[in-house]
Design a protein around this motif. Structure first.
Motif, PDB file in Angstrom:
ATOM      1  N   GLY A  50       0.799  -1.217   0.000  1.00 14.83           N
ATOM      2  CA  GLY A  50       0.000   0.000   0.000  1.00 14.83           C
ATOM      3  C   GLY A  50       0.828   1.261   0.000  1.00 14.83           C
ATOM      4  N   ILE A  51       1.988   1.221   0.665  1.00 12.00           N
ATOM      5  CA  ILE A  51       2.828   2.416   0.739  1.00 12.00           C
ATOM      6  C   ILE A  51       3.356   2.801  -0.644  1.00 12.00           C
ATOM      7  N   MET A  52       3.438   1.838  -1.550  1.00  9.87           N
ATOM      8  CA  MET A  52       3.904   2.159  -2.905  1.00  9.87           C
ATOM      9  C   MET A  52       2.837   2.962  -3.640  1.00  9.87           C
ATOM     10  N   GLY A  53       1.577   2.570  -3.490  1.00 13.69           N
ATOM     11  CA  GLY A  53       0.494   3.344  -4.093  1.00 13.69           C
ATOM     12  C   GLY A  53       0.415   4.733  -3.497  1.00 13.69           C
ATOM     13  N   GLN A  54       0.584   4.811  -2.177  1.00 13.08           N
ATOM     14  CA  GLN A  54       0.573   6.112  -1.509  1.00 13.08           C
ATOM     15  C   GLN A  54       1.708   6.994  -2.020  1.00 13.08           C
ATOM     16  N   THR A  55       2.878   6.401  -2.215  1.00 13.18           N
ATOM     17  CA  THR A  55       4.029   7.188  -2.653  1.00 13.18           C
ATOM     18  C   THR A  55       3.844   7.692  -4.075  1.00 13.18           C
ATOM     19  N   ASN A  56       3.225   6.890  -4.923  1.00 12.23           N
ATOM     20  CA  ASN A  56       2.899   7.383  -6.269  1.00 12.23           C
ATOM     21  C   ASN A  56       1.928   8.555  -6.188  1.00 12.23           C
ATOM     22  N   ASP A  57       0.990   8.495  -5.243  1.00 12.76           N
ATOM     23  CA  ASP A  57       0.082   9.625  -5.033  1.00 12.76           C
ATOM     24  C   ASP A  57       0.845  10.854  -4.546  1.00 12.76           C
ATOM     25  N   VAL A  58       1.837  10.616  -3.699  1.00 14.96           N
ATOM     26  CA  VAL A  58       2.685  11.716  -3.202  1.00 14.96           C
ATOM     27  C   VAL A  58       3.394  12.413  -4.362  1.00 14.96           C
ATOM     28  N   LEU A  59       3.936  11.618  -5.276  1.00 14.11           N
ATOM     29  CA  LEU A  59       4.647  12.203  -6.421  1.00 14.11           C
ATOM     30  C   LEU A  59       3.707  13.084  -7.246  1.00 14.11           C
ATOM     31  N   SER A  60       2.470  12.646  -7.373  1.00 15.41           N
ATOM     32  CA  SER A  60       1.497  13.439  -8.133  1.00 15.41           C
ATOM     33  C   SER A  60       1.069  14.690  -7.370  1.00 15.41           C
ATOM     34  N   GLU A  61       0.722  14.523  -6.109  1.00 22.48           N
ATOM     35  CA  GLU A  61       0.188  15.635  -5.318  1.00 22.48           C
ATOM     36  C   GLU A  61       1.209  16.744  -5.082  1.00 22.48           C
ATOM     37  N   TYR A  62       2.465  16.375  -5.003  1.00 23.94           N
ATOM     38  CA  TYR A  62       3.506  17.374  -4.745  1.00 23.94           C
ATOM     39  C   TYR A  62       4.203  17.840  -6.027  1.00 23.94           C
ATOM     40  N   GLY A  63       3.673  17.436  -7.184  1.00 22.79           N
ATOM     41  CA  GLY A  63       4.239  17.872  -8.453  1.00 22.79           C
ATOM     42  C   GLY A  63       5.610  17.320  -8.736  1.00 22.79           C
ATOM     43  N   LEU A  64       5.855  16.063  -8.332  1.00 18.65           N
ATOM     44  CA  LEU A  64       7.174  15.452  -8.474  1.00 18.65           C
ATOM     45  C   LEU A  64       7.222  14.384  -9.567  1.00 18.65           C
ATOM     46  N   LYS A  65       6.079  14.085 -10.153  1.00 18.63           N
ATOM     47  CA  LYS A  65       5.960  12.950 -11.073  1.00 18.63           C
ATOM     48  C   LYS A  65       6.890  13.065 -12.281  1.00 18.63           C
ATOM     49  N   GLU A  66       7.102  14.277 -12.747  1.00 16.75           N
ATOM     50  CA  GLU A  66       7.871  14.471 -13.981  1.00 16.75           C
ATOM     51  C   GLU A  66       9.339  14.073 -13.821  1.00 16.75           C
ATOM     52  N   LYS A  67       9.923  14.342 -12.655  1.00 18.59           N
ATOM     53  CA  LYS A  67      11.368  14.127 -12.491  1.00 18.59           C
ATOM     54  C   LYS A  67      11.713  12.948 -11.591  1.00 18.59           C
ATOM     55  N   TRP A  68      10.879  12.682 -10.579  1.00 20.04           N
ATOM     56  CA  TRP A  68      11.226  11.673  -9.596  1.00 20.04           C
ATOM     57  C   TRP A  68      10.727  10.291  -9.999  1.00 20.04           C
ATOM     58  N   GLU A  69      11.490   9.264  -9.590  1.00 18.31           N
ATOM     59  CA  GLU A  69      11.132   7.881  -9.902  1.00 18.31           C
ATOM     60  C   GLU A  69      11.078   7.070  -8.611  1.00 18.31           C
ATOM     61  N   LEU A  70      10.021   6.284  -8.460  1.00 25.92           N
ATOM     62  CA  LEU A  70       9.886   5.362  -7.340  1.00 25.92           C
ATOM     63  C   LEU A  70      10.335   3.986  -7.813  1.00 25.92           C
ATOM     64  N   THR A  71      11.408   3.476  -7.227  1.00 29.97           N
ATOM     65  CA  THR A  71      11.980   2.204  -7.643  1.00 29.97           C
ATOM     66  C   THR A  71      11.384   1.058  -6.836  1.00 29.97           C
ATOM     67  N   GLU A  72      10.845   0.062  -7.516  1.00 28.96           N
ATOM     68  CA  GLU A  72      10.307  -1.112  -6.844  1.00 28.96           C
ATOM     69  C   GLU A  72      11.438  -2.039  -6.418  1.00 28.96           C
ATOM     70  N   SER A  73      11.339  -2.588  -5.200  1.00 26.48           N
ATOM     71  CA  SER A  73      12.334  -3.569  -4.760  1.00 26.48           C
ATOM     72  C   SER A  73      11.650  -4.515  -3.769  1.00 26.48           C
ATOM     73  N   SER A  74      12.140  -4.557  -2.557  1.00 25.35           N
ATOM     74  CA  SER A  74      11.536  -5.350  -1.489  1.00 25.35           C
ATOM     75  C   SER A  74      11.928  -4.700  -0.176  1.00 25.35           C
TER      76      SER A  74
END
Length: 298
Positions: A49-73
């Motif tokens: 769930g925190i991954m979905g939340q973090t993607n929402d964070v990138l959108s809400e704070y205007g970070l989607k264009e430059k920042w990348e959330l890397t999937e791991s474990s």
């Protein structure tokens, strides 16, 4: 003589060039935080769930264009954090409380002024319908199970330091008999009755699930099968009755989609742990305090 002088000169020029290259590769201490971490946030497994939340964070704070959330474990994330801290390098990871890393390292969770992560969360116990009638003593135990983040983090750290999951659970239970006795008060032995408990492979849920397994088996004579699954199947198995109880439901935000989908087909026994939080985590030595600081000013 001239040949020797030319050789020395060329060698010096080569060394100067290497030094200049080395200096170019160093991270500028005054650089924007995004440049320091290559605009990367180290996450965990994609179903969390925190991954979905973090993607929402990138959108809400205007970070989607430059920042990348890397999937791991979870393990890969903490390994990256450990390596960065060893070298005192900048890093940003997804994190949550309770987690052993907050005992092991000097960390801070970035402020979330827009409350995209939902603020403080709670961990709930969910059981299948019919458990109270079929296994009233198991029901009573799960209904009485409650502890604090500090308790859970101690178990998590023991496991991280190399103890087996059940040895860590055993040691914690032996050192906290007064609390454990409140869980088992009035609960009659299970006489070998079997319980199926699904859990996700997150450090906190691994620790808590092994603690209840140890108590149920060694204090109450139940047989407990722990089932490692993804978040969706964890909820689905309780809803369809193929598993009996789960103690790792993060609400109201992290597991919100699963809870909404299955809540009418399971029984909510309420909160077993309070004070949990999700967010972006950095080492304390980093000069950054808020998620809004991740956006470079134009």
């Amino acid at each position: 003589m001239l040949k020797k002088w030319l050789g020395i000169t060329l060698a010096l020029l080569f060394l100067i060039g290497l030094t200049a290259c080395g200096e170019d590769e160093k991270v500028d201490e005054n650089a924007f935080v995004g440049d320091k971490v290559d605009y990367e946030i180290i996450g965990i497994d994609p179903g969390a769930g925190i991954m979905g939340q973090t993607n929402d964070v990138l959108s809400e704070y205007g970070l989607k264009e430059k920042w990348e959330l890397t999937e791991s474990s979870g393990a890969a994330m903490t390994a990256s954090l450990d390596n960065a801290i060893d070298d005192k390098e900048p890093i940003i990871v997804t994190g949550w409380i309770p987690h052993w890393m907050f005992i092991q390292y000097d960390l801070k969770m970035l402020k979330d002024p827009k409350k995209v992560y939902g603020g403080e969360e709670k961990i709930k116990t969910l059981i299948r319908k019919g458990l109270k009638e079929d296994m009233p003593n198991a029901y009573k135990f799960f209904d009485q199970f409650h502890w604090e983040p500090e308790d859970l983090q101690k178990v998590m750290l023991k496991i991280e330091d190399g103890q087996s999951e059940q040895d860590a659970a055993k040691e914690w239970v032996e050192n906290n008999e007064d609390l454990v006795n409140t869980w088992i008060k009035g609960v009659k032995p299970g006489n070998g009755a079997e319980l199926r408990v699904p859990y996700v492979a997150w450090a906190d849920v691994i620790a808590s699930s092994n603690v209840i397994k140890y108590v149920l088996e060694n204090k109450l004579d139940f047989e407990v099968e722990l089932l490692q699954v993804e978040p969706g199947p964890m909820f689905a198995s309780i809803a369809d009755g193929s598993a009996d109880a789960m103690i790792g439901a993060w609400l109201p935000s992290t597991h919100a989609p699963y809870y909404k989908k299955y809540k009418n087909d399971l029984v909510d026994l309420g909160v077993n742990l309070t004070g949990t939080r999700n967010g972006l985590v950095v080492p304390a030595y980093m000069d950054i305090d808020s998620i809004k600081d991740l956006k470079a000013e134009k």
